[in-house]
Motif scaffolding. Structure first.
Motif, PDB file in Angstrom:
ATOM      1  N   TYR A  21      -8.357  11.758  -2.288  1.00  0.00           N
ATOM      2  CA  TYR A  21      -9.010  10.496  -1.766  1.00  0.00           C
ATOM      3  C   TYR A  21      -7.878   9.354  -1.852  1.00  0.00           C
ATOM      4  N   LYS A  40     -12.215   3.347  -2.873  1.00  0.00           N
ATOM      5  CA  LYS A  40     -11.647   4.689  -2.707  1.00  0.00           C
ATOM      6  C   LYS A  40     -12.112   5.212  -1.289  1.00  0.00           C
ATOM      7  N   THR A  90      -2.491   9.859  -4.997  1.00  0.00           N
ATOM      8  CA  THR A  90      -3.869  10.067  -5.388  1.00  0.00           C
ATOM      9  C   THR A  90      -4.156  11.674  -4.606  1.00  0.00           C
ATOM     10  N   LYS A 118      -6.901   5.442  -2.617  1.00  0.00           N
ATOM     11  CA  LYS A 118      -7.296   4.180  -3.136  1.00  0.00           C
ATOM     12  C   LYS A 118      -6.631   3.182  -2.250  1.00  0.00           C
ATOM     13  N   GLY A 119      -7.329   2.229  -1.807  1.00  0.00           N
ATOM     14  CA  GLY A 119      -7.121   1.448  -0.551  1.00  0.00           C
ATOM     15  C   GLY A 119      -6.999   1.993   0.691  1.00  0.00           C
ATOM     16  N   ARG A 167       0.806  -1.275  -0.072  1.00  0.00           N
ATOM     17  CA  ARG A 167       0.024   0.084   0.119  1.00  0.00           C
ATOM     18  C   ARG A 167       0.886   1.416   0.074  1.00  0.00           C
ATOM     19  N   PRO A 209      -9.111  -1.896  -4.313  1.00  0.00           N
ATOM     20  CA  PRO A 209      -9.114  -0.691  -5.180  1.00  0.00           C
ATOM     21  C   PRO A 209     -10.367   0.473  -4.892  1.00  0.00           C
TER      22      PRO A 209
END
Lengths: 163, 163
Positions: free
Chosen positions: A120, A159, A117, A122-123, A108, A157
């Motif tokens: 937000y 968000k 990102t 992702k993960g 991660r 995946p």
């Protein structure tokens, strides 16, 4: 000289985060499980500030970002996994959750580092995965399924909104 | 599909390195000090291969480089420091060496990540600092001065030739 000192301020928070992670593991090794959990909370508290202080002082640096990831894998990947391991009843599921948690955490962190990102995540971010384990650990509770799900959420995946 | 699998091969070595680091800490917590040292050696063995395999397969990636640093801080920063801590007689010097070792390791890794050097290393690389601690730990020996010197060598400006 003054600039150099100002530049180092956010990194002191990050180093504090790492130190609390290491101390969490040490407390855990000595059987002080609650103290081990508290040090993970302290890590999270310090982790809240490094980025903010850097932006406030306008001294964001690539060095600071890398150092932050290195602190995070220790404080929110390895330390919570070890806390879970100390409390859980040995089983295949426990071993799987224990092994996967820091691994997924590292994946991660590396993913975010390569492709950040904006607005937000992702993960699930690694502190948001490590803190529930610390919270459960503080109450001497462990749950292999929750640990496993948190591990998998980190590399999912899905968000998550930035707070 | 085949390309994706080939691309993942070096990262499997890195993940193995991280796993051995976590298992080293687990063994140490259970009192298996020699096994803890052996897992650090295993980490180093796997660490030798990830970069080489990536170059051989021509699949070097930024993701792999970041993941490698994350594995290294656990396997050669935190795990050897905890091994030293388990064996050393408590003192202010012991605490200082124990705290400084993973911190200087993280600073060394972050520095190299931001400004990689070619053909030589500036400051002792973290595996070269962690392995002597693992070696001493295997023989149930600890030395706070050596640990402290290794920690400081990591952030020193001394140039070390790449092997």
């Amino acid at each position: 000289m003054f600039n150099q000192i100002v530049k180092a301020v956010p990194n002191l928070f990050t180093i504090g985060n790492l130190l609390c992670g290491v101390l969490s593991i040490t407390c855990n090794m000595s059987g002080f499980v609650e103290a081990s959990a508290i040090f993970i909370f302290l890590s999270a508290f310090l982790d809240l500030f490094d980025g903010r202080v850097a932006r406030k002082l306008k001294v964001n640096s690539e060095f600071g970002v890398v150092l932050d990831s290195l602190a995070d894998i220790v404080s929110f990947g390895v330390a919570p996994a070890l806390l879970f391991h100390s409390l859980a009843v040995p089983s295949i599921l426990t071993s799987l959750a224990f092994i996967l948690f820091p691994m997924m955490g590292a994946i991660r962190l590396a993913k975010f580092s390569v492709k950040p990102t904006v607005g937000y995540f992702k993960g699930l971010p690694i502190p948001a995965a490590g803190l529930p384990l610390a919270g459960m650990g503080f109450f001497l509770y462990s749950n292999a399924w929750i640990t496993l799900i948190l591990a998998l959420l980190m590399v999912s995946p899905i968000k998550f909104k930035k707070l």
